[in-house]
Design a protein around this motif. Structure first.
Motif, short mmCIF file in Angstrom:
data_model
loop_
_atom_site.label_atom_id
_atom_site.label_comp_id
_atom_site.label_asym_id
_atom_site.label_seq_id
_atom_site.Cartn_x
_atom_site.Cartn_y
_atom_site.Cartn_z
N UNK A 290 27.36 54.23 77.65
CA UNK A 290 28.78 53.88 77.66
C UNK A 290 29.53 55.02 78.33
N UNK A 291 30.53 54.67 79.12
CA UNK A 291 31.34 55.69 79.77
C UNK A 291 32.67 55.14 80.22
N UNK A 292 33.51 55.96 80.80
CA UNK A 292 34.83 55.51 81.24
C UNK A 292 34.72 54.50 82.38
N UNK A 293 35.79 53.73 82.55
CA UNK A 293 35.78 52.67 83.57
C UNK A 293 35.59 53.23 84.97
N UNK A 294 35.88 54.50 85.18
CA UNK A 294 35.69 55.11 86.50
C UNK A 294 34.22 55.18 86.90
N UNK A 295 33.32 55.09 85.89
CA UNK A 295 31.89 55.15 86.16
C UNK A 295 31.36 56.52 86.52
N UNK A 296 32.17 57.56 86.33
CA UNK A 296 31.77 58.91 86.73
C UNK A 296 30.63 59.45 85.87
N UNK A 297 30.56 59.03 84.62
CA UNK A 297 29.52 59.52 83.73
C UNK A 297 29.34 58.53 82.58
N UNK A 298 28.23 58.63 81.87
CA UNK A 298 27.99 57.81 80.68
C UNK A 298 27.04 58.55 79.75
N UNK A 299 27.09 58.19 78.47
CA UNK A 299 26.21 58.75 77.46
C UNK A 299 25.74 57.63 76.54
N UNK B 72 36.37 51.19 78.48
CA UNK B 72 35.05 51.72 78.78
C UNK B 72 34.21 50.66 79.49
N UNK B 73 33.08 51.08 80.03
CA UNK B 73 32.09 50.15 80.56
C UNK B 73 30.75 50.49 79.93
N UNK B 74 29.88 49.47 79.83
CA UNK B 74 28.54 49.67 79.27
C UNK B 74 27.52 49.55 80.38
N UNK B 75 26.39 50.23 80.20
CA UNK B 75 25.36 50.25 81.22
C UNK B 75 24.88 48.86 81.60
N UNK B 76 24.82 48.60 82.91
CA UNK B 76 24.36 47.32 83.41
C UNK B 76 25.48 46.32 83.62
N UNK B 77 26.65 46.58 83.05
CA UNK B 77 27.78 45.66 83.20
C UNK B 77 29.03 46.47 83.53
N UNK B 78 28.93 47.26 84.57
CA UNK B 78 29.99 48.21 84.90
C UNK B 78 31.29 47.55 85.34
N UNK B 79 31.24 46.26 85.69
CA UNK B 79 32.47 45.58 86.10
C UNK B 79 33.21 44.93 84.92
N UNK B 80 32.64 45.04 83.73
CA UNK B 80 33.25 44.41 82.55
C UNK B 80 33.86 45.51 81.69
N UNK B 81 35.16 45.66 81.76
CA UNK B 81 35.84 46.65 80.94
C UNK B 81 35.92 46.20 79.50
N UNK B 82 35.58 47.07 78.56
CA UNK B 82 35.58 46.73 77.14
C UNK B 82 36.22 47.85 76.34
N UNK B 83 36.57 47.54 75.10
CA UNK B 83 36.92 48.56 74.12
C UNK B 83 35.73 48.75 73.20
N UNK B 84 35.49 49.98 72.79
CA UNK B 84 34.33 50.31 71.97
C UNK B 84 34.78 50.74 70.58
N UNK B 85 34.24 50.06 69.56
CA UNK B 85 34.48 50.43 68.18
C UNK B 85 33.23 51.06 67.57
#
Length: 261
Positions: free
Chosen positions: A99-108, A129-142
């Protein structure tokens, strides 16, 4: 509320594996579309998309408060279709999902963020945020750390982020459906219409596998003690002692370990 889940049991060596999508109402899900898979084990994006398209023939996306699901229907292709069809959703993620910011600059791995939560505490990651493999789908993470120290991580889109945990609790409604259909007993080779009887171990054996929110079963004794706690912490319902899962005047043994009136 639309709920999607899969249930599996065996007749002899034959796997009976059914992916079901239903509408949750008053504590139970009413099945609308389902497909019998030709194999045992997990379902894939093509199968998730198929049942989604079938329910969308009778329910419009703007009539759906949220589609709620566990970790299996969290693949990138399915998330892309939900975005394209404008279906709001709350779906649980595996704790190793990047998971990482919508910019896609990094993920953890999302567990790294969840570790900041204390027991029974929840939080939201700031911003989209975006999740790995679906970088075009912006989501909120709880994020939430559960009572046993494990993590509940939810990805939502199209819903109020503050409501995602409350919405996710309704995912249990489809387990109530499976329990009412006797699926939990079929999973263990029993009669779906036989209420386990006076044997307390039979009641424990009839509890669900709870792939939903708990994977760490270590024997029937632990399962019996844990199922009621799991239901209470996830759904907020009143837990019932495993000894009372059968023979109680006001509790039908649905396998959830919760009291259903």
């Amino acid at each position: 509320m639309v709920v999607i889940d899969r249930t599996e049991w065996h007749f002899g060596q034959t796997a009976v594996n059914v992916l079901t999508v239903g509408i949750a109402y008053n504590g139970i899900a009413f099945p609308v579309a389902w497909t019998a898979l030709s194999h045992g084990g997990g379902s894939g994006a093509d199968e998730h998309i198929e049942v989604l398209e079938r329910i969308l023939r009778v329910v419009k996306p703007d009539q759906i408060r949220a589609l709620v699901a566990d970790r299996e229907p969290a693949g990138s292709d399915f998330l892309e279709v939900l975005k394209e069809r404008k279906v709001p959703f709350v779906i649980r993620l595996k704790v190793g999902r990047p998971v990482g910011p919508a910019s896609g600059e990094w993920s953890l791995p999302v567990r790294m963020f969840a570790r900041t939560c204390g027991l029974q505490q929840s939080s939201l990651l700031g911003g989209r945020q975006v999740v790995g493999g679906a970088e075009s789908v912006g989501v909120r993470i709880g994020l939430k750390r559960l009572e046993d120290g494990s993590f509940l991580v939810l990805a939502s889109r199209g819903v109020d982020p503050d409501s995602m945990f409350e919405l996710y609790r309704q995912r249990w409604d489809i387990e109530t459906l499976f329990g009412a259909l006797g699926v939990q007993r079929l999973r263990f080779g029993g009669d779906p219409f036989d209420r386990a009887g006076p044997d307390p171990k039979a009641a424990r054996r009839s509890c669900p596998d709870l792939q939903l929110d708990l994977n760490q079963w270590s024997g029937s004794e632990k399962a019996g003690r844990t199922a009621a706690r799991v239901c209470q912490r996830v759904s907020g319902e009143e837990p019932v002692s495993p000894a009372d899962w059968t023979g109680s005047a006001n509790c039908w043994s649905t396998g959830t370990g919760c009291r259903t009136n």
